[in-house]
Design a protein around this motif. Structure first.
Motif, PDB file in Angstrom:
ATOM      1  N   THR A 207      -6.810  25.384 -17.232  1.00 35.58           N
ATOM      2  CA  THR A 207      -6.702  24.263 -16.301  1.00 35.58           C
ATOM      3  C   THR A 207      -6.718  24.765 -14.861  1.00 35.58           C
ATOM      4  OG1 THR A 207      -5.462  22.927 -17.894  1.00 35.58           O
ATOM      5  CG2 THR A 207      -5.261  22.327 -15.576  1.00 35.58           C
ATOM      6  N   SER A 211      -9.689  24.012 -12.154  1.00 32.19           N
ATOM      7  CA  SER A 211      -9.332  23.317 -10.912  1.00 32.19           C
ATOM      8  C   SER A 211      -9.818  24.086  -9.689  1.00 32.19           C
ATOM      9  CB  SER A 211      -7.810  23.118 -10.844  1.00 32.19           C
ATOM     10  OG  SER A 211      -7.141  24.363 -10.736  1.00 32.19           O
ATOM     11  N   LEU A 286      -5.054  12.800 -20.867  1.00 25.55           N
ATOM     12  CA  LEU A 286      -5.073  13.434 -19.543  1.00 25.55           C
ATOM     13  C   LEU A 286      -3.688  13.854 -19.077  1.00 25.55           C
ATOM     14  CD1 LEU A 286      -7.598  11.065 -17.714  1.00 25.55           C
ATOM     15  CD2 LEU A 286      -8.050  13.085 -19.102  1.00 25.55           C
ATOM     16  N   PRO A 289      -3.602  17.981 -18.055  1.00 25.12           N
ATOM     17  CA  PRO A 289      -3.997  18.355 -16.686  1.00 25.12           C
ATOM     18  C   PRO A 289      -3.146  17.704 -15.618  1.00 25.12           C
ATOM     19  CG  PRO A 289      -5.636  16.907 -17.694  1.00 25.12           C
ATOM     20  CD  PRO A 289      -4.702  17.323 -18.777  1.00 25.12           C
ATOM     21  N   ALA A 290      -2.650  16.486 -15.867  1.00 23.99           N
ATOM     22  CA  ALA A 290      -1.763  15.853 -14.886  1.00 23.99           C
ATOM     23  C   ALA A 290      -0.479  16.661 -14.733  1.00 23.99           C
ATOM     24  CB  ALA A 290      -1.446  14.422 -15.310  1.00 23.99           C
ATOM     25  N   ARG A 304       1.126   9.092 -15.815  1.00 23.38           N
ATOM     26  CA  ARG A 304      -0.089   9.313 -15.034  1.00 23.38           C
ATOM     27  C   ARG A 304      -1.325   9.193 -15.909  1.00 23.38           C
ATOM     28  NH1 ARG A 304      -1.766   8.783 -10.761  1.00 23.38           N
ATOM     29  NH2 ARG A 304      -2.748  10.783 -10.307  1.00 23.38           N
ATOM     30  N   SER A 305      -1.272   9.785 -17.106  1.00 25.47           N
ATOM     31  CA  SER A 305      -2.408   9.705 -18.019  1.00 25.47           C
ATOM     32  C   SER A 305      -2.688   8.256 -18.408  1.00 25.47           C
ATOM     33  CB  SER A 305      -2.141  10.541 -19.271  1.00 25.47           C
ATOM     34  OG  SER A 305      -3.192  10.441 -20.190  1.00 25.47           O
ATOM     35  N   LEU A 308      -4.399   6.540 -15.485  1.00 18.24           N
ATOM     36  CA  LEU A 308      -5.767   6.971 -15.234  1.00 18.24           C
ATOM     37  C   LEU A 308      -6.733   6.493 -16.313  1.00 18.24           C
ATOM     38  CD1 LEU A 308      -5.096  10.633 -14.012  1.00 18.24           C
ATOM     39  CD2 LEU A 308      -5.817   8.694 -12.617  1.00 18.24           C
ATOM     40  N   THR A 387     -11.784  18.128 -20.519  1.00 17.72           N
ATOM     41  CA  THR A 387     -10.555  17.371 -20.259  1.00 17.72           C
ATOM     42  C   THR A 387     -10.165  17.429 -18.787  1.00 17.72           C
ATOM     43  OG1 THR A 387      -9.770  17.834 -22.505  1.00 17.72           O
ATOM     44  CG2 THR A 387      -8.137  17.113 -20.901  1.00 17.72           C
ATOM     45  N   TYR A 391     -10.174  14.313 -15.996  1.00 15.82           N
ATOM     46  CA  TYR A 391      -9.024  14.004 -15.134  1.00 15.82           C
ATOM     47  C   TYR A 391      -9.456  13.932 -13.670  1.00 15.82           C
ATOM     48  CZ  TYR A 391      -4.940  15.183 -12.274  1.00 15.82           C
ATOM     49  OH  TYR A 391      -3.987  15.223 -11.286  1.00 15.82           O
ATOM     50  N   GLN A 394     -11.578  10.760 -13.072  1.00 21.92           N
ATOM     51  CA  GLN A 394     -10.792   9.532 -13.007  1.00 21.92           C
ATOM     52  C   GLN A 394     -10.027   9.419 -11.691  1.00 21.92           C
ATOM     53  OE1 GLN A 394     -12.453   7.887 -15.560  1.00 21.92           O
ATOM     54  NE2 GLN A 394     -10.503   6.803 -15.531  1.00 21.92           N
ATOM     55  N   ARG A 395      -9.538  10.517 -11.182  1.00 17.61           N
ATOM     56  CA  ARG A 395      -8.836  10.473  -9.896  1.00 17.61           C
ATOM     57  C   ARG A 395      -9.790  10.232  -8.738  1.00 17.61           C
ATOM     58  NH1 ARG A 395      -4.167  14.364  -8.304  1.00 17.61           N
ATOM     59  NH2 ARG A 395      -4.194  12.715  -6.723  1.00 17.61           N
TER      60      ARG A 395
END
Length: 419
Positions: A207, A211, A286, A289-290, A304-305, A308, A387, A391, A394-395
């Motif tokens: 992750t 990122s 998600l 990763p959140a 959060r998941s 999203l 995945t 995330y 979606q953000r």
């Protein structure tokens, strides 16, 4: 001023001594004397007395007056024709190539994905591009973890499944059969726990790699571990909560039918349990990763998941299923040859299968394990990457994360309104 990051406004700004024209009848600056041109026929509306010098472009979104209206491109983000394209984050985008060109507005791409809402192909390509570009970080993480997991799994299978031969012996007593089943279940639980733990470590570290790849930054194994370590225990807790929730949900739905010996209730419970399991799995897909990227708690990561994924459940479900199918076929194509060769070379023939001894032969166990190491080294980063990019996507769609990512990547003037 650039209307979109990474693209220059068509044309050039006026040089010193030149005065920009107005939107109406624009006057051109004085030019050196030109050879006398033949006079145009009087009253011809097709030609103006003064023509602009070659190479001049109008700024995007502003077209000079012409006797006949020029067609305007349709806004790629749901805008009405004839208006500048407005991005999902409110930024004004110029038309690539000048007026009359069609298509999506350009987007900055500091890393493996463009900073705008992503399509399916871009998500899959971003995961593969990260594996290819940052293989020095991705390969050691997955290879080491997959090797450790498979070595422990082979040892567990060798020394805990020797009693499986009793299940094939018709003269075995109930006590021997229960011992054999207990060994099988115990070995399976240990192996699944080890694989789950390895997957958690890989997910946490990858992750961080993905990122940074979005920003175009390089990662190291030590750096990924240093960034992931503070959240590792929380990620373990999140995974255990997901597993525990799935088991409890199944118990609530299936156990009443099992206790009352009602086959119909058991079947009904299974038919309700499986769809609920899939729905909740996508709803909280998600959360990992959140948790890692927002440094949040387990409960906040679930929330959060859920937020999203809301209203895009089917899209994320489709991408997740496609990713799983791709990963399954890749793993099957890699593992199957090793498994067939090991069975043919080390199983000891049909007699060993009848008494169960062939299944615990070192060669039979090591062959598929080698194939699984290779397969997991490829599959785990691919699935983790999809995945993480889901995330991020979606953000970007919901929260304008691309603006923050652009600033973190060092892009200046990204998302500002062109004028």
């Amino acid at each position: 001023m650039n209307d979109s990051p990474g693209w220059a406004t068509p044309g050039s700004s006026p040089s010193d001594g030149e005065r920009p024209g107005t939107d109406g009848d624009a006057q051109q600056p004085a030019a050196p004397a030109q050879p006398e041109q033949p006079a145009q026929p009087a009253g011809d509306p097709k030609w103006s007395a003064e023509q602009p010098p070659p190479g001049q472009w109008s700024s995007p979104g502003a077209t000079p007056e012409t006797p006949q209206a020029q067609p305007q491109p349709t806004g790629g983000w749901g805008q009405q024709p004839g208006t500048p394209q407005t991005g999902h984050n409110g930024a004004q985008y110029g038309y690539p190539g000048g007026p009359g060109q069609w298509g999506q507005p350009p987007a900055a791409k500091p890393g493996v994905i463009p900073l705008r809402p992503l399509g399916l192909g871009e998500i899959l390509d971003g995961a593969v591009a990260t594996m290819r570009t940052h293989w020095r970080s991705v390969l050691p993480i997955t290879l080491v973890v997959a090797t450790v997991v498979q070595v422990i799994s082979v040892i567990v299978q060798k020394f805990m499944l020797d009693d499986i031969a009793f299940t094939a012996d018709p003269d075995a007593g109930p006590e021997e059969v229960f011992d054999s089943l207990g060994s099988t279940i115990g070995a399976s639980v240990v192996i699944q726990f080890i694989q789950a733990l390895g997957t958690i470590v890989v997910t946490a570290m990858l992750t961080m790699v993905f990122s940074r790849a979005v920003l175009g930054h390089q990662s190291s194994v030590s750096g990924a571990w240093r960034e992931a370590r503070p959240q590792l225990l929380r990620l373990i807790g999140l995974t255990l909560l997901l597993a525990l929730g799935a088991v409890l949900l199944g118990a609530v739905l299936i156990l009443p039918g099992a206790l009352t010996d009602s086959v119909g209730l058991v079947i009904l419970g299974v038919f309700v349990w499986v769809p609920l399991l899939v729905w909740l799995g996508i709803k909280f897909s998600l959360a990992s990763p959140a948790l890692m990227l927002e440094k949040s708690s387990v409960i906040k990561a679930f929330a959060r998941s859920s937020k999203l994924v809301k209203d895009t459940w089917w899209r994320i479900f489709g991408i997740t299923v496609l990713t799983t199918v791709i990963a399954f076929f890749i793993s099957a194509m890699i593992v199957a040859p090793f498994q067939i060769i090991s069975l043919l070379a080390f199983s000891g023939g049909l007699d060993s299968f009848e008494d169960g001894s062939g299944m615990t032969n070192w060669g039979v166990l090591i062959g598929p394990a080698i194939g699984l190491i290779i397969a997991q080294t490829i599959v785990m980063p691919f699935q983790s990457g999809v995945t993480v990019l889901l995330y991020v996507d979606q953000r970007i769609r919901r929260e304008g994360l691309d603006l923050e990512l652009a600033r973190a990547a060092g892009l200046e003037n990204y998302g500002t309104t062109g004028g």
